[in-house]
Design a protein around this motif. Structure first.
Motif, short mmCIF file in Angstrom:
data_model
loop_
_atom_site.label_atom_id
_atom_site.label_comp_id
_atom_site.label_asym_id
_atom_site.label_seq_id
_atom_site.Cartn_x
_atom_site.Cartn_y
_atom_site.Cartn_z
N LYS A 185 18.71 24.22 -60.03
CA LYS A 185 17.87 24.80 -61.08
C LYS A 185 18.03 26.31 -61.10
N PHE A 186 18.03 26.84 -62.32
CA PHE A 186 18.07 28.28 -62.50
C PHE A 186 16.65 28.82 -62.35
N VAL A 187 16.46 29.71 -61.40
CA VAL A 187 15.15 30.31 -61.16
C VAL A 187 14.88 31.37 -62.23
N MET A 188 15.89 32.19 -62.51
CA MET A 188 15.78 33.21 -63.54
C MET A 188 17.16 33.74 -63.90
N THR A 189 17.26 34.35 -65.07
CA THR A 189 18.47 35.06 -65.48
C THR A 189 18.05 36.47 -65.87
N TYR A 190 18.99 37.42 -65.72
CA TYR A 190 18.70 38.81 -66.06
C TYR A 190 20.00 39.52 -66.43
N LYS A 191 19.86 40.59 -67.18
CA LYS A 191 21.02 41.30 -67.72
C LYS A 191 21.87 41.93 -66.62
N ALA A 192 23.16 41.99 -66.85
CA ALA A 192 24.08 42.63 -65.92
C ALA A 192 23.69 44.10 -65.78
N GLY A 193 23.80 44.62 -64.58
CA GLY A 193 23.44 46.00 -64.32
C GLY A 193 22.01 46.18 -63.84
N GLU A 194 21.18 45.17 -64.05
CA GLU A 194 19.81 45.25 -63.55
C GLU A 194 19.83 44.98 -62.05
N PRO A 195 18.88 45.55 -61.30
CA PRO A 195 18.88 45.34 -59.85
C PRO A 195 18.57 43.90 -59.48
N LYS A 196 19.00 43.52 -58.31
CA LYS A 196 18.76 42.18 -57.78
C LYS A 196 17.25 42.01 -57.55
N PRO A 197 16.64 41.02 -58.16
CA PRO A 197 15.20 40.84 -57.98
C PRO A 197 14.85 40.30 -56.60
N ASP A 198 13.67 40.64 -56.13
CA ASP A 198 13.17 40.13 -54.86
C ASP A 198 12.41 38.85 -55.15
N LEU A 199 13.02 37.71 -54.89
CA LEU A 199 12.40 36.43 -55.20
C LEU A 199 11.87 35.72 -53.97
N HIS A 200 11.89 36.39 -52.83
CA HIS A 200 11.37 35.79 -51.61
C HIS A 200 9.92 36.20 -51.46
N PRO A 201 8.97 35.28 -51.71
CA PRO A 201 7.56 35.63 -51.63
C PRO A 201 7.14 35.99 -50.21
N ALA A 202 6.12 36.80 -50.11
CA ALA A 202 5.58 37.16 -48.80
C ALA A 202 5.02 35.90 -48.14
N PRO A 203 5.20 35.75 -46.85
CA PRO A 203 4.71 34.54 -46.18
C PRO A 203 3.20 34.41 -46.31
N ALA A 204 2.77 33.22 -46.60
CA ALA A 204 1.34 32.96 -46.75
C ALA A 204 0.71 32.82 -45.37
N THR A 205 -0.45 33.40 -45.22
CA THR A 205 -1.17 33.26 -43.96
C THR A 205 -2.45 32.51 -44.22
N SER A 206 -2.75 31.59 -43.35
CA SER A 206 -3.96 30.80 -43.52
C SER A 206 -5.08 31.30 -42.62
N ALA A 207 -4.77 32.21 -41.71
CA ALA A 207 -5.79 32.70 -40.79
C ALA A 207 -6.63 33.77 -41.48
N THR A 208 -7.92 33.72 -41.25
CA THR A 208 -8.80 34.76 -41.75
C THR A 208 -9.15 35.68 -40.61
N VAL A 209 -9.27 36.92 -40.90
CA VAL A 209 -9.56 37.92 -39.88
C VAL A 209 -11.01 38.34 -40.03
N GLU A 210 -11.74 38.24 -38.94
CA GLU A 210 -13.14 38.68 -38.95
C GLU A 210 -13.21 40.02 -38.24
N THR A 211 -13.97 40.90 -38.81
CA THR A 211 -14.17 42.18 -38.15
C THR A 211 -15.51 42.16 -37.46
#
Length: 113
Positions: free
Chosen positions: A78-104
């Motif tokens: 599957k094609f995730v996305m297309t973009y014009k030549a010359g445009e920068p490489k997109p960052d398609l790696h999402p930040a890792p999800a964390t399930s832990a909650t932090v209590e202060t």
């Protein structure tokens, strides 16, 4: 049949109208005549073949005729996305999800925690 979105024509068209043109975002050596045979082989012939997300160049052969880049998943094809030549490489790696909650906790005087 795959449908590929051309970022220039702004239409999804059949894969039969397009041709793959190899890896996207390759950097050509500044003075290619001065590099060693090993460096030339590395640049010209050797490519990664990863499983998962890759970035490729494509050409809309039977449309506008222009080159563009695409992010494609090699597992699902599957094609995730297309973009014009010359445009920068997109960052398609999402930040890792964390399930832990932090209590202060603020200690108060005389707190025996």
């Amino acid at each position: 049949m795959l449908l590929i979105h051309c970022p220039y024509c702004q239409e999804e068209r059949s894969e039969l109208e397009f041709r793959n043109a190899g890896d996207a975002h390759l950097v050509r050596p500044a003075n290619i005549a001065a590099i060693s045979d090993e460096e030339f082989e590395e640049y010209f012939f050797l490519r990664d073949n990863p499983k998962g997300l890759i970035f490729e160049r494509w050409r809309h052969m039977h449309g506008c005729g222009r080159f563009f880049n695409a992010a494609r998943d090699t597992v699902s094809d599957k094609f995730v996305m297309t973009y014009k030549a010359g445009e920068p490489k997109p960052d398609l790696h999402p930040a890792p999800a964390t399930s832990a909650t932090v209590e202060t906790y603020e200690a108060t005087e005389g707190d025996a925690r």
